[in-house]
Design an enzyme around this catalytic site. Sequence first.
Site, PDB file in Angstrom:
ATOM      1  N   THR A   1       0.917  -1.132   0.015  1.00 19.64           N
ATOM      2  CA  THR A   1      -0.060  -0.059  -0.008  1.00 19.64           C
ATOM      3  C   THR A   1       0.829   1.376  -0.049  1.00 19.64           C
ATOM      4  OG1 THR A   1      -1.480  -1.251   1.312  1.00 19.64           O
ATOM      5  CG2 THR A   1      -1.869   1.148   1.164  1.00 19.64           C
TER       6      THR A   1
ATOM      7  N   LYS B   1      -7.635   1.455  -3.185  1.00 19.66           N
ATOM      8  CA  LYS B   1      -7.161   1.098  -1.947  1.00 19.66           C
ATOM      9  C   LYS B   1      -7.476   2.143  -0.930  1.00 19.66           C
ATOM     10  CE  LYS B   1      -5.161  -1.151   1.520  1.00 19.66           C
ATOM     11  NZ  LYS B   1      -5.374  -2.430   2.122  1.00 19.66           N
TER      12      LYS B   1
ATOM     13  N   LYS C   1      -1.150   5.021   8.696  1.00 13.58           N
ATOM     14  CA  LYS C   1      -0.496   5.349   7.143  1.00 13.58           C
ATOM     15  C   LYS C   1      -1.465   5.255   6.120  1.00 13.58           C
ATOM     16  CE  LYS C   1       1.837   2.110   4.009  1.00 13.58           C
ATOM     17  NZ  LYS C   1       2.357   0.801   3.628  1.00 13.58           N
TER      18      LYS C   1
END
Length: 638
Positions: free
Chosen positions: A434, A509, A584
Amino acid sequence: MSDLHIRTTGQAGHITLTRPKALNALSHDMCLAIEQAIDAWRTDDSVALVILDAEGEKAFCAGGDIAQMYRSGIAGNPDFARTFWREEYRLNAKLAEYPKPIVSFLQGFTMGGGVGLGGHVSHRIVGDTSKIAMPEVSIGFIPDVGGTYRLAKAPGRLGEYLGLTAHRMTAGDAIHAGFADLYIPEDAWPTLKTTLSETGQTDALTQAAQTPPASALADQQSQIDALFAGETLTDVINLLRHGTSDFAAETLATLEKLSPLSMAMTLEMIHRLRGPSLDIRKALELEYRVSHRIMEHGDFLEGIRAAIIDKDKTPHWRHTLDNLPSVAVSKMLMPLGKDTLDFKESSMNIAFIGLGNMGAPMAANLAKAGHTVTGFDVAGTTAEGVAMADTAAKAVADAAVVITMLPNGQILRDVAADIIPHMAKGAVLLDCSTVDVDAARAVAELCTQSGLLALDAPVSGGIGGAAGGTLTFMVGGSGDAFAIGKPLFDIMGQKAVHCGASGNGQAAKICNNMILGVTMIATCEAFSLADKLGLSREAMFDVVSTSSGYSWSMNAYCPAPGVGPQSPADNDYKPGFAADLMLKDLRLSQQAAEAADADTPMGEAACELYRQFVEAEDGKGRDFSAMLPRLAARKRGE
Ligand code: NAD
């Protein structure tokens, strides 16, 4: 998948091709899905027979998806097409040898890959619109998908004629040549399919079959036998040049346009195969020798260019009819050694960089599925079944696909800069980490400049999904790159969604995880309020999980211990999905929102809350659902 409709109806397994606008052209994915279905039905007692048909009046299946092969071949990556062919030929053999009846309904065009699909099964039905051909020599290839098997078995020299001229057969011709079994008028097909499903028996087919229309080819058989009796292409051309009939002149005019190398190989293959020991695997193995070499040493790319890319219909073949060295044919037909077609599930060379919590089980699953996986991790971690390399550069050298599973975008950029110069031309860099959208797009750009393909494919499903092979992949990149990655996604996960161009996987995502962060906080807030209002957590769950407040955070990952399904809350909030990782992802979403000038007030608030939780409180190392005890312990405004 949208290009196929696979289901069981009554006692029949039923596969329908549903790409009529593309004349039901067969893609790599379609081959794999069909194979999976017939493999499952082979031992399923509730399935007595299989029906294979297609939507649309124009075609059962006009061939393989050659545009896809062309693009990867031109990009210098012959492995994509080789893998496609190996897997398609394995399917062709399975269809031909299937232990239960398979009934194919071949309306309109059934050519090349379509013959491989519907032309080797036990009951091949043709009607008045059927047009059947093996036209590969016209694009600089050879009749494959078991086509040489059919051609070698055709009566007299008909196989040579059909293979060299790409002639389109009518229903009567196809039955005469052994490419079909029964002629049944097409208006009777829908009722027949229902009967097949209901009875699980094929008797109705012979009852409905009628005498086929006359075959023009049968009438021409003696001329064909005489004109195609030559041993080599030169012999056949000489016979045609000396022929006096219109048929000889027309046939010669046709052959003068087609690839001399392809025609010579086709003739040689039919001659080698014809005989009592012929079976379909022998034919497919011989065909694969040519397929394996055709991109680099044959007329295939030029043939496709002229026919479907530039559409100028003036291919520049490597040889002329009068200037074709016989060694050119024998070189293409030499055994392939370790690359020989073995009909096994194919194995790919894969490099895997970053064998951490997620990467290690993902790499192990690929190795377990039979792929050759070489790994590298700076921390020296390993994974089951994976050979370790000393450096990332060494790991990627022979890989068709390089997978990265790394902590963040900067590390991805550094690793990409290190490995790209060592990757084989045409290979795919598939990043599953990611990272920020910019990093994904920058790495994709570097790949394009170096003749490589790129995919950004972040995952959802966590460590459990990585170990169980049930991840969901959100994928950005070209359709060609996605087609190469798809079989690997199928091993490592349960779903892969192609979201568009490079960076779109990461975009999907972070948007998804921004929703997740916000809904988790909202769910925790609601539990905390409910506590203070004297409502039990069980009652809260029972109401919300079936009311409009439901979400994945509530229904599948309930942050309240002892309530709802098992979740990290029941394990003292051990991750699971760590609050640090949620922070994050929320930061990535806010970075992207800023760059794109998008107003995301809830995402911003969630990001700030998780920042406080991880950096200033006890959130680090805890599951992201531990937001519930945090909120429950506080007073308003604290
Ligand atoms: P991890 O820290 O366990 O693994 C990362 C691995 O990369 C480590 O083993 C590390 O040594 C290695 N590494 C770092 N720099 C390297 C370099 N230069 N060369 C080679 N190896 C290097 O992290 P993880 O949990 O496996 O997560 C990996 C990625 O997946 C992250 O981007 C994360 O956001 C994402 N992700 C994680 C989860 C999860 O639940 N863990 C879920 C979805 C997505």
